[in-house]
Write a protein that holds these residues in place. Sequence first.
Motif, PDB file in Angstrom:
ATOM      1  N   LEU A   1       0.843  -1.190   0.000  1.00 14.77           N
ATOM      2  CA  LEU A   1       0.000   0.000   0.000  1.00 14.77           C
ATOM      3  C   LEU A   1       0.883   1.247   0.000  1.00 14.77           C
ATOM      4  O   LEU A   1       1.955   1.265   0.610  1.00 14.77           O
ATOM      5  CB  LEU A   1      -0.915   0.023   1.232  1.00 14.77           C
ATOM      6  CG  LEU A   1      -1.789  -1.212   1.445  1.00 14.77           C
ATOM      7  CD1 LEU A   1      -2.675  -1.018   2.662  1.00 14.77           C
ATOM      8  CD2 LEU A   1      -2.616  -1.520   0.226  1.00 14.77           C
ATOM      9  N   GLN A   2       0.425   2.257  -0.678  1.00 15.78           N
ATOM     10  CA  GLN A   2       1.161   3.524  -0.738  1.00 15.78           C
ATOM     11  C   GLN A   2       0.414   4.567   0.081  1.00 15.78           C
ATOM     12  O   GLN A   2      -0.736   4.901  -0.205  1.00 15.78           O
ATOM     13  CB  GLN A   2       1.307   4.000  -2.184  1.00 15.78           C
ATOM     14  CG  GLN A   2       2.083   5.308  -2.314  1.00 15.78           C
ATOM     15  CD  GLN A   2       2.210   5.763  -3.745  1.00 15.78           C
ATOM     16  OE1 GLN A   2       1.698   5.122  -4.649  1.00 15.78           O
ATOM     17  NE2 GLN A   2       2.871   6.888  -3.959  1.00 15.78           N
ATOM     18  N   VAL A   3       1.082   5.094   1.093  1.00 15.50           N
ATOM     19  CA  VAL A   3       0.479   6.080   1.992  1.00 15.50           C
ATOM     20  C   VAL A   3       0.973   7.466   1.597  1.00 15.50           C
ATOM     21  O   VAL A   3       2.180   7.714   1.537  1.00 15.50           O
ATOM     22  CB  VAL A   3       0.824   5.793   3.463  1.00 15.50           C
ATOM     23  CG1 VAL A   3       0.138   6.798   4.377  1.00 15.50           C
ATOM     24  CG2 VAL A   3       0.416   4.365   3.825  1.00 15.50           C
ATOM     25  N   VAL A   4       0.038   8.360   1.316  1.00 20.89           N
ATOM     26  CA  VAL A   4       0.363   9.747   0.987  1.00 20.89           C
ATOM     27  C   VAL A   4       0.191  10.563   2.256  1.00 20.89           C
ATOM     28  O   VAL A   4      -0.937  10.870   2.669  1.00 20.89           O
ATOM     29  CB  VAL A   4      -0.533  10.279  -0.145  1.00 20.89           C
ATOM     30  CG1 VAL A   4      -0.160  11.718  -0.483  1.00 20.89           C
ATOM     31  CG2 VAL A   4      -0.438   9.384  -1.374  1.00 20.89           C
ATOM     32  N   ALA A   5       1.315  10.873   2.900  1.00 19.08           N
ATOM     33  CA  ALA A   5       1.280  11.605   4.164  1.00 19.08           C
ATOM     34  C   ALA A   5       1.312  13.098   3.905  1.00 19.08           C
ATOM     35  O   ALA A   5       1.831  13.553   2.882  1.00 19.08           O
ATOM     36  CB  ALA A   5       2.460  11.191   5.036  1.00 19.08           C
ATOM     37  N   PRO A   6       0.762  13.903   4.813  1.00 17.07           N
ATOM     38  CA  PRO A   6       0.800  15.366   4.633  1.00 17.07           C
ATOM     39  C   PRO A   6       2.212  15.882   4.757  1.00 17.07           C
ATOM     40  O   PRO A   6       3.020  15.337   5.520  1.00 17.07           O
ATOM     41  CB  PRO A   6      -0.092  15.877   5.768  1.00 17.07           C
ATOM     42  CG  PRO A   6      -0.052  14.798   6.798  1.00 17.07           C
ATOM     43  CD  PRO A   6       0.076  13.505   6.044  1.00 17.07           C
ATOM     44  N   PRO A   7       2.557  16.944   4.031  1.00 15.83           N
ATOM     45  CA  PRO A   7       3.896  17.533   4.162  1.00 15.83           C
ATOM     46  C   PRO A   7       4.079  18.198   5.509  1.00 15.83           C
ATOM     47  O   PRO A   7       3.119  18.437   6.235  1.00 15.83           O
ATOM     48  CB  PRO A   7       3.945  18.549   3.012  1.00 15.83           C
ATOM     49  CG  PRO A   7       2.519  18.884   2.745  1.00 15.83           C
ATOM     50  CD  PRO A   7       1.734  17.638   3.045  1.00 15.83           C
ATOM     51  N   SER A   8       5.320  18.495   5.817  1.00 13.57           N
ATOM     52  CA  SER A   8       5.645  19.088   7.108  1.00 13.57           C
ATOM     53  C   SER A   8       5.116  20.514   7.205  1.00 13.57           C
ATOM     54  O   SER A   8       5.373  21.331   6.318  1.00 13.57           O
ATOM     55  CB  SER A   8       7.163  19.088   7.317  1.00 13.57           C
ATOM     56  OG  SER A   8       7.506  19.833   8.453  1.00 13.57           O
ATOM     57  N   PRO A   9       4.388  20.862   8.274  1.00 15.40           N
ATOM     58  CA  PRO A   9       3.920  22.244   8.421  1.00 15.40           C
ATOM     59  C   PRO A   9       5.058  23.226   8.623  1.00 15.40           C
ATOM     60  O   PRO A   9       4.949  24.391   8.263  1.00 15.40           O
ATOM     61  CB  PRO A   9       3.006  22.186   9.658  1.00 15.40           C
ATOM     62  CG  PRO A   9       3.448  20.976  10.407  1.00 15.40           C
ATOM     63  CD  PRO A   9       3.928  19.998   9.377  1.00 15.40           C
ATOM     64  N   THR A  10       6.169  22.756   9.206  1.00 16.10           N
ATOM     65  CA  THR A  10       7.323  23.651   9.374  1.00 16.10           C
ATOM     66  C   THR A  10       7.859  24.083   8.030  1.00 16.10           C
ATOM     67  O   THR A  10       8.232  25.240   7.834  1.00 16.10           O
ATOM     68  CB  THR A  10       8.414  22.934  10.176  1.00 16.10           C
ATOM     69  OG1 THR A  10       7.881  22.512  11.432  1.00 16.10           O
ATOM     70  CG2 THR A  10       9.596  23.854  10.429  1.00 16.10           C
TER      71      THR A  10
END
Length: 392
Positions: free
Chosen positions: A249-258
């Motif tokens: 499975l490929q998980v698309v994680a949110p980018p870093s808020p920093t």
Amino acid sequence: MDVRDLVGEAVAGMLARPVRSALTTLGTVLGITTLVVTLGVAATAGNQIVGRFDELVATAITVEVPETEHVPLVEWDAIDRLTRLRGVVSAAALAEGKDGANLPVRSNDLVDPARVTTQSLSVLAASTGLPEALRGRMVRGRFYDAGHVRRGDRVAVIGDQAARLLGVTRLDPAPAIFINGHAYTVIGVLGDLRRERNLGSAVIVPPTAGRRFGLRQVSRVLVNTDLGAAALITRQAPAALSPGNGDMLQVVAPPSPTRARDQAQEDVNALFLILGLVSLLVGAVGIANVTLVTVMERVAEIGLRRSLGAARRHIAAQFLLESTLIGLTGGVIGASVGVVAVVAVSAAKQWTPLLDARLAIAAPVAGALVGLLAGLYPAMRAARMEPADALR
């Protein structure tokens, strides 16, 4: 000439022509104010963007599920295991594909050659938690539940844009739509989507009904997490959805808020920092010009001081200190005005002002440095004057 005499002469030179000194200081004030406001507003706006970024994006995870020939990698009931993970707020599984794209959908069974009654819409199957996963709401009616799925009821939920295209305005008469010739009862209209807004023009059916259109396997899983739990759920979601096959499975994680905050500050700084530097340059030119004019006006004074024993360094130090004091005064005033402006902008926008204390301290120093550099040439010219030529 000791330090006290030097400072006294420099201050007296500034106050001898207060209007000219004030106008000369104005250029430095504008430059320092622009720099302080630029950096302060950039930091404040970047912090505000991070807060909104965290709320809207940093808690959204998407799991892409590849299609297999036989046994699907993710079953529809795997969502129950996922939602039991600590930090998961909502989740929903979607079945999308080319078989469900651009299917003919109409809202009545009449064929009217005079008007277009059939629309090409995307049809997808979804689990019952889709409204929460999309961060939307039911504009009208309700979403189907586990009972509809278990019984295989032929019901459908349409997006608000699809409802306008099909002319569905009321649900009390239990309107039906025909998907590829098959009738489905519309029980709800889904709208105000904050994720996957393109689904506003789609038709959503239960997984049991989606098989009729080739929508058998889960293709995506939408997950919303608590703030700060995205990184943990990104690692745990594959194992919860497909034990033993999570690596597929490929998980698309949110980018870093920093990173988003830093990028926002860089963009704002790059846009306005040049303006502040140009203003400082104008202020430096003004100080240099006025100091040079002052030197020309005080030639007799310079010649008299040299005749009484003043060295070249004394004359140079006097005019350098005078231009430095002008720059320092402009830096102090500019820093004060800049801080007040940042607080005022933040209050108007209802933001929390964010300003580095080192910036407020460094601004007057920068003003003094500008004055020092601007006074170098006039001070050197004054120091090179010969006493006899100056007195003559």
